[in-house]
Design a protein around this motif. Structure first.
Motif, PDB file in Angstrom:
ATOM      1  N   ALA A  99      47.628  42.781  34.996  1.00 54.32           N
ATOM      2  CA  ALA A  99      47.545  42.948  36.450  1.00 54.32           C
ATOM      3  C   ALA A  99      46.139  42.575  36.897  1.00 54.32           C
ATOM      4  O   ALA A  99      45.308  43.433  37.205  1.00 54.32           O
ATOM      5  CB  ALA A  99      47.886  44.376  36.840  1.00 54.32           C
ATOM      6  N   GLU A 100      45.859  41.279  36.926  1.00 54.78           N
ATOM      7  CA  GLU A 100      44.524  40.788  37.237  1.00 54.78           C
ATOM      8  C   GLU A 100      44.604  39.582  38.163  1.00 54.78           C
ATOM      9  O   GLU A 100      45.533  38.790  38.089  1.00 54.78           O
ATOM     10  CB  GLU A 100      43.777  40.379  35.964  1.00 54.78           C
ATOM     11  CG  GLU A 100      43.553  41.494  34.966  1.00 54.78           C
ATOM     12  CD  GLU A 100      42.849  40.987  33.720  1.00 54.78           C
ATOM     13  OE1 GLU A 100      42.172  39.942  33.810  1.00 54.78           O
ATOM     14  OE2 GLU A 100      42.989  41.621  32.660  1.00 54.78           O
ATOM     15  N   LEU A 101      43.592  39.464  39.004  1.00 52.09           N
ATOM     16  CA  LEU A 101      43.446  38.307  39.875  1.00 52.09           C
ATOM     17  C   LEU A 101      41.984  37.898  39.850  1.00 52.09           C
ATOM     18  O   LEU A 101      41.099  38.731  40.062  1.00 52.09           O
ATOM     19  CB  LEU A 101      43.867  38.654  41.304  1.00 52.09           C
ATOM     20  CG  LEU A 101      43.568  37.613  42.386  1.00 52.09           C
ATOM     21  CD1 LEU A 101      44.365  36.341  42.147  1.00 52.09           C
ATOM     22  CD2 LEU A 101      43.858  38.171  43.771  1.00 52.09           C
ATOM     23  N   LEU A 102      41.705  36.630  39.570  1.00 52.83           N
ATOM     24  CA  LEU A 102      40.335  36.129  39.541  1.00 52.83           C
ATOM     25  C   LEU A 102      40.197  34.979  40.523  1.00 52.83           C
ATOM     26  O   LEU A 102      40.888  33.959  40.415  1.00 52.83           O
ATOM     27  CB  LEU A 102      39.973  35.650  38.129  1.00 52.83           C
ATOM     28  CG  LEU A 102      38.559  35.078  37.972  1.00 52.83           C
ATOM     29  CD1 LEU A 102      37.504  36.147  38.253  1.00 52.83           C
ATOM     30  CD2 LEU A 102      38.371  34.473  36.586  1.00 52.83           C
ATOM     31  N   LEU A 103      39.304  35.157  41.494  1.00 53.56           N
ATOM     32  CA  LEU A 103      38.973  34.104  42.450  1.00 53.56           C
ATOM     33  C   LEU A 103      37.548  33.646  42.164  1.00 53.56           C
ATOM     34  O   LEU A 103      36.634  34.482  42.072  1.00 53.56           O
ATOM     35  CB  LEU A 103      39.048  34.634  43.893  1.00 53.56           C
ATOM     36  CG  LEU A 103      40.370  35.260  44.332  1.00 53.56           C
ATOM     37  CD1 LEU A 103      40.223  35.876  45.716  1.00 53.56           C
ATOM     38  CD2 LEU A 103      41.480  34.231  44.335  1.00 53.56           C
ATOM     39  N   THR A 104      37.329  32.350  42.022  1.00 58.11           N
ATOM     40  CA  THR A 104      36.000  31.840  41.718  1.00 58.11           C
ATOM     41  C   THR A 104      35.553  30.839  42.775  1.00 58.11           C
ATOM     42  O   THR A 104      36.377  30.149  43.396  1.00 58.11           O
ATOM     43  CB  THR A 104      35.950  31.170  40.343  1.00 58.11           C
ATOM     44  OG1 THR A 104      36.731  29.968  40.381  1.00 58.11           O
ATOM     45  CG2 THR A 104      36.489  32.096  39.256  1.00 58.11           C
ATOM     46  N   ALA A 105      34.237  30.765  42.958  1.00 53.01           N
ATOM     47  CA  ALA A 105      33.692  29.793  43.902  1.00 53.01           C
ATOM     48  C   ALA A 105      33.990  28.374  43.444  1.00 53.01           C
ATOM     49  O   ALA A 105      34.281  27.496  44.267  1.00 53.01           O
ATOM     50  CB  ALA A 105      32.191  30.012  44.037  1.00 53.01           C
ATOM     51  N   ALA A 106      33.941  28.152  42.126  1.00 49.97           N
ATOM     52  CA  ALA A 106      34.162  26.809  41.600  1.00 49.97           C
ATOM     53  C   ALA A 106      35.548  26.282  41.961  1.00 49.97           C
ATOM     54  O   ALA A 106      35.699  25.136  42.385  1.00 49.97           O
ATOM     55  CB  ALA A 106      33.972  26.810  40.084  1.00 49.97           C
ATOM     56  N   GLU A 107      36.583  27.127  41.807  1.00 52.66           N
ATOM     57  CA  GLU A 107      37.932  26.646  42.102  1.00 52.66           C
ATOM     58  C   GLU A 107      38.167  26.482  43.596  1.00 52.66           C
ATOM     59  O   GLU A 107      39.125  25.820  44.003  1.00 52.66           O
ATOM     60  CB  GLU A 107      38.974  27.591  41.491  1.00 52.66           C
ATOM     61  CG  GLU A 107      39.026  28.974  42.087  1.00 52.66           C
ATOM     62  CD  GLU A 107      40.017  29.886  41.365  1.00 52.66           C
ATOM     63  OE1 GLU A 107      40.872  29.371  40.626  1.00 52.66           O
ATOM     64  OE2 GLU A 107      39.915  31.111  41.535  1.00 52.66           O
ATOM     65  N   CYS A 108      37.287  27.062  44.413  1.00 52.07           N
ATOM     66  CA  CYS A 108      37.400  26.902  45.859  1.00 52.07           C
ATOM     67  C   CYS A 108      36.511  25.780  46.377  1.00 52.07           C
ATOM     68  O   CYS A 108      36.490  25.504  47.582  1.00 52.07           O
ATOM     69  CB  CYS A 108      37.027  28.209  46.566  1.00 52.07           C
ATOM     70  SG  CYS A 108      38.145  29.580  46.215  1.00 52.07           S
ATOM     71  N   GLY A 109      35.748  25.159  45.475  1.00 50.45           N
ATOM     72  CA  GLY A 109      34.908  24.043  45.871  1.00 50.45           C
ATOM     73  C   GLY A 109      33.681  24.439  46.668  1.00 50.45           C
ATOM     74  O   GLY A 109      33.164  23.640  47.461  1.00 50.45           O
ATOM     75  N   VAL A 110      33.191  25.675  46.479  1.00 53.17           N
ATOM     76  CA  VAL A 110      31.998  26.137  47.187  1.00 53.17           C
ATOM     77  C   VAL A 110      31.006  26.695  46.169  1.00 53.17           C
ATOM     78  O   VAL A 110      31.360  26.989  45.023  1.00 53.17           O
ATOM     79  CB  VAL A 110      32.337  27.217  48.234  1.00 53.17           C
ATOM     80  CG1 VAL A 110      33.203  26.636  49.343  1.00 53.17           C
ATOM     81  CG2 VAL A 110      33.028  28.408  47.586  1.00 53.17           C
ATOM     82  N   GLU A 111      29.758  26.830  46.591  1.00 50.08           N
ATOM     83  CA  GLU A 111      28.729  27.331  45.683  1.00 50.08           C
ATOM     84  C   GLU A 111      28.850  28.832  45.475  1.00 50.08           C
ATOM     85  O   GLU A 111      28.545  29.362  44.407  1.00 50.08           O
ATOM     86  CB  GLU A 111      27.345  26.985  46.229  1.00 50.08           C
ATOM     87  CG  GLU A 111      26.206  27.348  45.285  1.00 50.08           C
ATOM     88  CD  GLU A 111      24.857  26.907  45.815  1.00 50.08           C
ATOM     89  OE1 GLU A 111      23.836  27.416  45.322  1.00 50.08           O
ATOM     90  OE2 GLU A 111      24.825  26.056  46.729  1.00 50.08           O
TER      91      GLU A 111
END
Length: 402
Positions: A99-111
């Motif tokens: 039960a995990e969710l990981l949001l990263t700046a890299a995958e969103c194209g931002v610093e």
């Protein structure tokens, strides 16, 4: 453009000062006065309260020319990791998917997805910028610190601000909110029966690859979060927000060693090990929101319009978006009534989406329905596997509903 506007801003916190600075630039002929009960010389820099800024808020402070003074005291958020403790009674073979969710700046194209900064480190540069603006244009800009506003009265074509003496303005913006426990109840109010314990922790054994990660953990008692802070003496630090049930508070009677032991059990292993904790402060959690931002010639923004549960950490960002929309509308529409009407309907989707989402999540921790925690965990796991949905969620966290 509205050139003859007289504007009163009540509240010299981050939202009120950001609005005043933006209005001073966008409405170069408007008369703007900022009121606040605290003295200007009060040392706000030492205020340790921790704020999570979205990327959109960082961009706003860049446009205002103050981010260069804020950035050195801030910590970029490079990733957001949300997880849930698995139900303890499930046998190993029956456990749900991670039960995990990981949001990263890299995958969103931002610093970076946003930044973490203390309240004092944010207010200090904003206040300095406003006082500099007042010094440059004292004929139209004013700072009225140590001047509590007793009342705001609607009058024909404007408002009357009662501060020692009554003064008339075309428009008043209330950006002075306070916290749930001390607020007068608004149209929509609900006590979640939860307490937030806040402070700072020191971490060891954290994976360097996870530097700049903000963690949120869903527990049976409520959400707990760690926001990255600048390292101190070579040790990693984080701001802690620990929400628990007020009626059965498991934190209040614990000493520091016991609190650390519980937190090390609560948080995801990737956090590392919590080795020190500061004295914790606590406050009650609830929803307290107006149905509308606009009431005649008075506009409420930030906590003055809606006080939210910290589960999403978006209250300040919502207030800054309210401020931006209001100034933009006043700049583009010369008729004040029409400008305020535009603000009301333009801000409604973003505002109500966030109010509804945080209210649902906050209430869900008080529900004792069989399988509810498992369903929430499955939702996180499913979202992690749906790239388009992840990107949409990340964009809403960074910029709000557009």
């Amino acid at each position: 453009m509205t050139t003859d506007l007289s504007l009163a801003v009540v509240g010299a916190g981050p939202v009120g000062l950001a609005l005043a600075l933006q209005a001073a630039r966008a409405l170069p002929e408007a008369r703007i006065t900022v009121f606040d009960a605290r003295p200007a010389e009060q040392d706000s820099v030492r205020d340790p309260r921790t704020l999570a800024l979205s990327l959109g808020s960082v961009h706003e402070f860049e446009r205002l020319g103050v981010w260069a003074d804020i950035a050195p005291a801030s910590t970029p958020i490079r990733a957001v990791h949300v997880s849930q403790q698995q139900p303890a009674l499930l046998p190993e073979l029956l456990r749900l998917p991670q039960a995990e969710l990981l949001l990263t700046a890299a995958e969103c194209g931002v610093e970076q997805l946003g930044a973490v900064v203390s309240h004092g480190a944010l207010v200090g540069p904003l206040q300095a910028a406003w006082l500099e603006a007042v010094a440059r244009e004292p004929e139209r800009l004013a700072a009225r610190f140590a001047s509590p506003v007793a009342a705001i009265k609607q009058v024909s074509g404007g408002v009357e601000v009662d501060c020692a003496v009554a003064e008339r303005f075309d428009l008043a913006v209330v950006a002075e909110g306070g916290v749930f426990a001390t607020q007068a109840r608004k149209a929509l109010a609900h006590d979640y029966g939860q307490t937030a314990w806040v402070g700072q922790v020191t971490l060891t054994d954290a994976d360097p690859a996870h530097a700049g990660t903000a963690y949120e953990r869903f527990t049976p008692q409520g959400p707990a979060a760690l926001l990255p802070l600048p390292a101190q003496d070579g040790a990693a630090r984080a701001a802690l927000v620990w929400c628990v049930q007020a009626g059965d508070d498991p934190v209040r009677d614990l000493d520091d060693a016991q609190r650390l032991a519980v937190l090390n059990h609560v948080f995801h292993p990737s956090v590392g090990r919590l080795t020190a904790i500061t004295p914790l402060k606590h406050f009650a959690l609830g929803l307290n929101a107006e149905r509308t931002l606009v009431d005649g010639r008075t506009v409420r923004i930030g906590n003055a319009a809606q006080t939210l549960h910290p589960v999403a950490g978006q209250g300040l960002n919502l207030g800054l978006r309210d401020a931006h929309a209001l100034v933009t509308a006043l700049q583009r529409e010369p008729d004040i009534a029409k400008a305020l009407s535009k603000v009301e309907w333009q801000r409604a989707p973003d505002r109500w989406a966030l109010i509804a989402a945080t209210d649902f999540l906050a209430r869900s921790f008080t529900w004792r329905l069989p399988g509810l925690a498992s369903a929430r965990g499955l939702g996180l796991a499913a979202l992690q596997r749906l790239a388009p949905a992840k990107r949409l969620l990340a964009r809403q966290m960074m910029f709000g509903w557009r």
